[in-house]
Design a protein around this motif. Structure first.
Motif, PDB file in Angstrom:
ATOM      1  N   GLU A 164       0.826  -1.208   0.000  1.00 68.19           N
ATOM      2  CA  GLU A 164       0.000   0.000   0.000  1.00 68.19           C
ATOM      3  C   GLU A 164       0.861   1.260   0.000  1.00 68.19           C
ATOM      4  O   GLU A 164       0.479   2.271  -0.579  1.00 68.19           O
ATOM      5  CB  GLU A 164      -0.940  -0.021   1.189  1.00 68.19           C
ATOM      6  CG  GLU A 164      -2.080  -1.029   1.021  1.00 68.19           C
ATOM      7  CD  GLU A 164      -3.148  -0.895   2.075  1.00 68.19           C
ATOM      8  OE1 GLU A 164      -2.886  -0.260   3.119  1.00 68.19           O
ATOM      9  OE2 GLU A 164      -4.270  -1.430   1.856  1.00 68.19           O
ATOM     10  N   ARG A 165       2.031   1.180   0.627  1.00 72.21           N
ATOM     11  CA  ARG A 165       2.920   2.355   0.605  1.00 72.21           C
ATOM     12  C   ARG A 165       3.375   2.646  -0.826  1.00 72.21           C
ATOM     13  O   ARG A 165       3.368   3.803  -1.273  1.00 72.21           O
ATOM     14  CB  ARG A 165       4.130   2.100   1.508  1.00 72.21           C
ATOM     15  CG  ARG A 165       5.134   3.250   1.531  1.00 72.21           C
ATOM     16  CD  ARG A 165       5.996   3.174   2.767  1.00 72.21           C
ATOM     17  NE  ARG A 165       6.790   1.963   2.812  1.00 72.21           N
ATOM     18  CZ  ARG A 165       7.997   1.841   2.241  1.00 72.21           C
ATOM     19  NH1 ARG A 165       8.506   2.862   1.566  1.00 72.21           N
ATOM     20  NH2 ARG A 165       8.681   0.734   2.347  1.00 72.21           N
ATOM     21  N   TYR A 166       3.761   1.616  -1.544  1.00 70.78           N
ATOM     22  CA  TYR A 166       4.180   1.825  -2.928  1.00 70.78           C
ATOM     23  C   TYR A 166       2.990   2.128  -3.839  1.00 70.78           C
ATOM     24  O   TYR A 166       3.131   2.863  -4.816  1.00 70.78           O
ATOM     25  CB  TYR A 166       4.959   0.617  -3.432  1.00 70.78           C
ATOM     26  CG  TYR A 166       6.388   0.602  -2.944  1.00 70.78           C
ATOM     27  CD1 TYR A 166       7.343   1.440  -3.512  1.00 70.78           C
ATOM     28  CD2 TYR A 166       6.778  -0.213  -1.896  1.00 70.78           C
ATOM     29  CE1 TYR A 166       8.655   1.454  -3.059  1.00 70.78           C
ATOM     30  CE2 TYR A 166       8.084  -0.218  -1.433  1.00 70.78           C
ATOM     31  CZ  TYR A 166       9.016   0.620  -2.019  1.00 70.78           C
ATOM     32  OH  TYR A 166      10.312   0.629  -1.561  1.00 70.78           O
ATOM     33  N   LEU A 167       1.828   1.578  -3.513  1.00 75.85           N
ATOM     34  CA  LEU A 167       0.640   1.883  -4.310  1.00 75.85           C
ATOM     35  C   LEU A 167       0.245   3.347  -4.142  1.00 75.85           C
ATOM     36  O   LEU A 167      -0.201   3.988  -5.107  1.00 75.85           O
ATOM     37  CB  LEU A 167      -0.507   0.964  -3.910  1.00 75.85           C
ATOM     38  CG  LEU A 167      -1.765   1.041  -4.775  1.00 75.85           C
ATOM     39  CD1 LEU A 167      -1.462   0.754  -6.241  1.00 75.85           C
ATOM     40  CD2 LEU A 167      -2.830   0.071  -4.259  1.00 75.85           C
ATOM     41  N   ASP A 168       0.418   3.888  -2.956  1.00 73.01           N
ATOM     42  CA  ASP A 168       0.154   5.319  -2.751  1.00 73.01           C
ATOM     43  C   ASP A 168       1.055   6.158  -3.651  1.00 73.01           C
ATOM     44  O   ASP A 168       0.611   7.152  -4.242  1.00 73.01           O
ATOM     45  CB  ASP A 168       0.368   5.699  -1.288  1.00 73.01           C
ATOM     46  CG  ASP A 168      -0.741   5.190  -0.378  1.00 73.01           C
ATOM     47  OD1 ASP A 168      -1.811   4.837  -0.899  1.00 73.01           O
ATOM     48  OD2 ASP A 168      -0.522   5.154   0.848  1.00 73.01           O
ATOM     49  N   LEU A 169       2.349   5.776  -3.742  1.00 71.92           N
ATOM     50  CA  LEU A 169       3.271   6.483  -4.633  1.00 71.92           C
ATOM     51  C   LEU A 169       2.818   6.350  -6.080  1.00 71.92           C
ATOM     52  O   LEU A 169       2.766   7.348  -6.819  1.00 71.92           O
ATOM     53  CB  LEU A 169       4.680   5.926  -4.474  1.00 71.92           C
ATOM     54  CG  LEU A 169       5.713   6.388  -5.523  1.00 71.92           C
ATOM     55  CD1 LEU A 169       5.921   7.903  -5.450  1.00 71.92           C
ATOM     56  CD2 LEU A 169       7.034   5.637  -5.354  1.00 71.92           C
ATOM     57  N   PHE A 170       2.471   5.127  -6.479  1.00 74.60           N
ATOM     58  CA  PHE A 170       2.045   4.904  -7.861  1.00 74.60           C
ATOM     59  C   PHE A 170       0.813   5.746  -8.184  1.00 74.60           C
ATOM     60  O   PHE A 170       0.744   6.386  -9.245  1.00 74.60           O
ATOM     61  CB  PHE A 170       1.751   3.415  -8.087  1.00 74.60           C
ATOM     62  CG  PHE A 170       1.409   3.086  -9.509  1.00 74.60           C
ATOM     63  CD1 PHE A 170       2.390   2.692 -10.403  1.00 74.60           C
ATOM     64  CD2 PHE A 170       0.095   3.167  -9.960  1.00 74.60           C
ATOM     65  CE1 PHE A 170       2.076   2.395 -11.726  1.00 74.60           C
ATOM     66  CE2 PHE A 170      -0.223   2.874 -11.281  1.00 74.60           C
ATOM     67  CZ  PHE A 170       0.770   2.493 -12.162  1.00 74.60           C
ATOM     68  N   ASN A 171      -0.153   5.756  -7.290  1.00 77.74           N
ATOM     69  CA  ASN A 171      -1.384   6.521  -7.541  1.00 77.74           C
ATOM     70  C   ASN A 171      -1.107   8.017  -7.644  1.00 77.74           C
ATOM     71  O   ASN A 171      -1.736   8.721  -8.446  1.00 77.74           O
ATOM     72  CB  ASN A 171      -2.404   6.247  -6.439  1.00 77.74           C
ATOM     73  CG  ASN A 171      -3.027   4.874  -6.555  1.00 77.74           C
ATOM     74  OD1 ASN A 171      -3.083   4.301  -7.646  1.00 77.74           O
ATOM     75  ND2 ASN A 171      -3.490   4.330  -5.448  1.00 77.74           N
ATOM     76  N   GLU A 172      -0.176   8.506  -6.841  1.00 79.08           N
ATOM     77  CA  GLU A 172       0.199   9.925  -6.926  1.00 79.08           C
ATOM     78  C   GLU A 172       0.827  10.225  -8.289  1.00 79.08           C
ATOM     79  O   GLU A 172       0.497  11.235  -8.943  1.00 79.08           O
ATOM     80  CB  GLU A 172       1.172  10.274  -5.809  1.00 79.08           C
ATOM     81  CG  GLU A 172       1.825  11.652  -5.914  1.00 79.08           C
ATOM     82  CD  GLU A 172       0.842  12.813  -5.815  1.00 79.08           C
ATOM     83  OE1 GLU A 172       1.203  13.935  -6.227  1.00 79.08           O
ATOM     84  OE2 GLU A 172      -0.299  12.607  -5.319  1.00 79.08           O
ATOM     85  N   LEU A 173       1.724   9.368  -8.748  1.00 79.72           N
ATOM     86  CA  LEU A 173       2.338   9.560 -10.057  1.00 79.72           C
ATOM     87  C   LEU A 173       1.307   9.425 -11.174  1.00 79.72           C
ATOM     88  O   LEU A 173       1.336  10.164 -12.160  1.00 79.72           O
ATOM     89  CB  LEU A 173       3.458   8.538 -10.255  1.00 79.72           C
ATOM     90  CG  LEU A 173       4.608   8.581  -9.237  1.00 79.72           C
ATOM     91  CD1 LEU A 173       5.621   7.484  -9.545  1.00 79.72           C
ATOM     92  CD2 LEU A 173       5.289   9.939  -9.217  1.00 79.72           C
ATOM     93  N   TRP A 174       0.386   8.488 -11.003  1.00 77.05           N
ATOM     94  CA  TRP A 174      -0.660   8.263 -12.020  1.00 77.05           C
ATOM     95  C   TRP A 174      -1.511   9.513 -12.208  1.00 77.05           C
ATOM     96  O   TRP A 174      -1.895   9.855 -13.338  1.00 77.05           O
ATOM     97  CB  TRP A 174      -1.519   7.071 -11.606  1.00 77.05           C
ATOM     98  CG  TRP A 174      -2.492   6.624 -12.657  1.00 77.05           C
ATOM     99  CD1 TRP A 174      -3.822   6.932 -12.742  1.00 77.05           C
ATOM    100  CD2 TRP A 174      -2.219   5.771 -13.775  1.00 77.05           C
ATOM    101  NE1 TRP A 174      -4.389   6.324 -13.833  1.00 77.05           N
ATOM    102  CE2 TRP A 174      -3.429   5.614 -14.498  1.00 77.05           C
ATOM    103  CE3 TRP A 174      -1.062   5.139 -14.247  1.00 77.05           C
ATOM    104  CZ2 TRP A 174      -3.526   4.846 -15.646  1.00 77.05           C
ATOM    105  CZ3 TRP A 174      -1.155   4.373 -15.403  1.00 77.05           C
ATOM    106  CH2 TRP A 174      -2.371   4.236 -16.085  1.00 77.05           C
ATOM    107  N   HIS A 215      -0.596  12.459 -12.095  1.00 73.76           N
ATOM    108  CA  HIS A 215       0.151  13.473 -12.839  1.00 73.76           C
ATOM    109  C   HIS A 215       0.602  12.974 -14.208  1.00 73.76           C
ATOM    110  O   HIS A 215       1.448  13.589 -14.850  1.00 73.76           O
ATOM    111  CB  HIS A 215       1.373  13.913 -12.022  1.00 73.76           C
ATOM    112  CG  HIS A 215       1.021  14.736 -10.820  1.00 73.76           C
ATOM    113  ND1 HIS A 215       0.609  14.164  -9.632  1.00 73.76           N
ATOM    114  CD2 HIS A 215       0.989  16.086 -10.631  1.00 73.76           C
ATOM    115  CE1 HIS A 215       0.355  15.128  -8.750  1.00 73.76           C
ATOM    116  NE2 HIS A 215       0.560  16.293  -9.329  1.00 73.76           N
ATOM    117  N   SER A 216       0.047  11.855 -14.650  1.00 69.84           N
ATOM    118  CA  SER A 216       0.406  11.300 -15.947  1.00 69.84           C
ATOM    119  C   SER A 216      -0.764  11.443 -16.915  1.00 69.84           C
ATOM    120  O   SER A 216      -1.855  11.869 -16.538  1.00 69.84           O
ATOM    121  CB  SER A 216       0.775   9.817 -15.797  1.00 69.84           C
ATOM    122  OG  SER A 216      -0.371   9.054 -15.434  1.00 69.84           O
TER     123      SER A 216
END
Length: 309
Positions: A285-295, A297-298
């Motif tokens: 979930e920690r890495y998914l939070d990062l992925f969702n934040e980047l998503w 802005h994509s």
């Protein structure tokens, strides 16, 4: 109703001795009333030996299925009012997962012939000729099972191999979603037939399944061709490919995230320091939070669109 607003099916393993009446009511409605299967065929005396899966929406039972000890899946039932939303696929995947957990090498079933494509999308292959069962045309289908990933944290994974094998294993193990973050979707890792097949099977399994792929440099995959680019063009509603120019929170990691429960990570410029934690909700979930934040802005790139023939 939009699939975005559909309630999520709650799945659990049901015990025949305590959930018998609920399971019987579902199967009576679908098989005996609707399909006119004779009672003596439906109630075959095998239910006490079987593992049962029950699906509910807001506590109301709407779907079920069973797994026999020898690996036969059957009695897949979804109430008519709830069909077409991926709930049957979710029950089927739960039964396949249960078989894998039991250490079975394969599962098989007798599919009603009109539903053969449904099972094929879930990874089953037909064998033999069609036959009649309970007065309904059926076809035998079978699926070989890969063992589930262990739950042990593994570090020091080298890149690109065996990192690529770990990525394919995570994709094969996923039940609902895979997220991939890579600077350029490295051909050595991600342009892989086994990975593409696993992602395709996941995307076709249910309307609730999805694959999200995020890259910063699209040029290598467009110039050389790429299995995952072709897959995203073929299945644009369930395999989403977007470009991220830059973001202060992204340090160049390569990530593969399975559902909300597993993660494979390679830090930037560290080809021998990758790690995999297949069963850690907190880390995933920690890495998914990062992925969702980047998503957020994509955006899709014009080069990702289907190319007219």
């Amino acid at each position: 109703m939009s699939t975005d607003t559909l309630p999520e099916l709650e799945l659990r393993v049901a015990a025949w001795n305590t959930d018998r009446e609920t399971l019987r009511a579902l199967r009576e409605q679908v098989f005996i009333v609707e399909q006119q299967v004779p009672r003596e065929i439906e109630w075959d005396g095998r239910d006490e030996d079987a593992l049962h899966v029950l699906g509910t929406l807001d506590g109301v039972p709407i779907a079920c299925g069973r797994l026999l000890p020898e690996g036969k899946i059957g009695r897949m039932a979804v109430l008519a009012s709830h069909r077409g939303h991926g709930y049957g696929a979710a029950v089927l995947q739960a039964l396949v997962d249960a078989a894998r957990e039991q250490g079975l090498n394969e599962v098989y079933l007798h599919a009603q012939q009109h539903a053969a494509d449904f099972y094929r999308r879930a990874g089953f292959e037909p064998e033999g000729e069609p036959f009649a069962e309970a007065g309904i045309a059926h076809i035998a289908m079978r699926q070989q099972l890969q063992p589930r990933l262990g739950r042990v944290y593994t570090s020091g994974i080298e890149y690109p191999q065996p990192f690529a094998d770990w990525a394919t294993a995570l994709a094969t193990d996923a039940s609902r979603e895979i997220c991939i973050l890579s600077p350029d979707l490295d051909h050595r890792v991600f342009d892989d037939r086994g990975l593409a097949e696993a992602l395709s099977a996941l995307a076709r399994r249910s309307r609730q399944s999805r694959v999200r792929i995020l890259v910063s440099d699209y040029r290598p995959m467009v110039q050389r061709g790429h299995r995952l680019l072709a897959l995203a063009r073929r299945l644009p509603s369930s395999i989403l490919l977007q470009q991220l120019n830059e973001h202060p929170d992204w340090k160049g990691e390569t990530l593969v995230i399975k559902d909300r429960s597993g993660v494979l990570c390679k830090p930037a410029e560290a080809d021998k320091a990758a790690f995999c934690e297949p069963d850690s909700r907190a880390r995933a979930e920690r890495y998914l939070d990062l992925f969702n934040e980047l998503w957020r802005h994509s955006a899709p790139h014009i080069e990702f669109r289907s190319v007219p023939l």
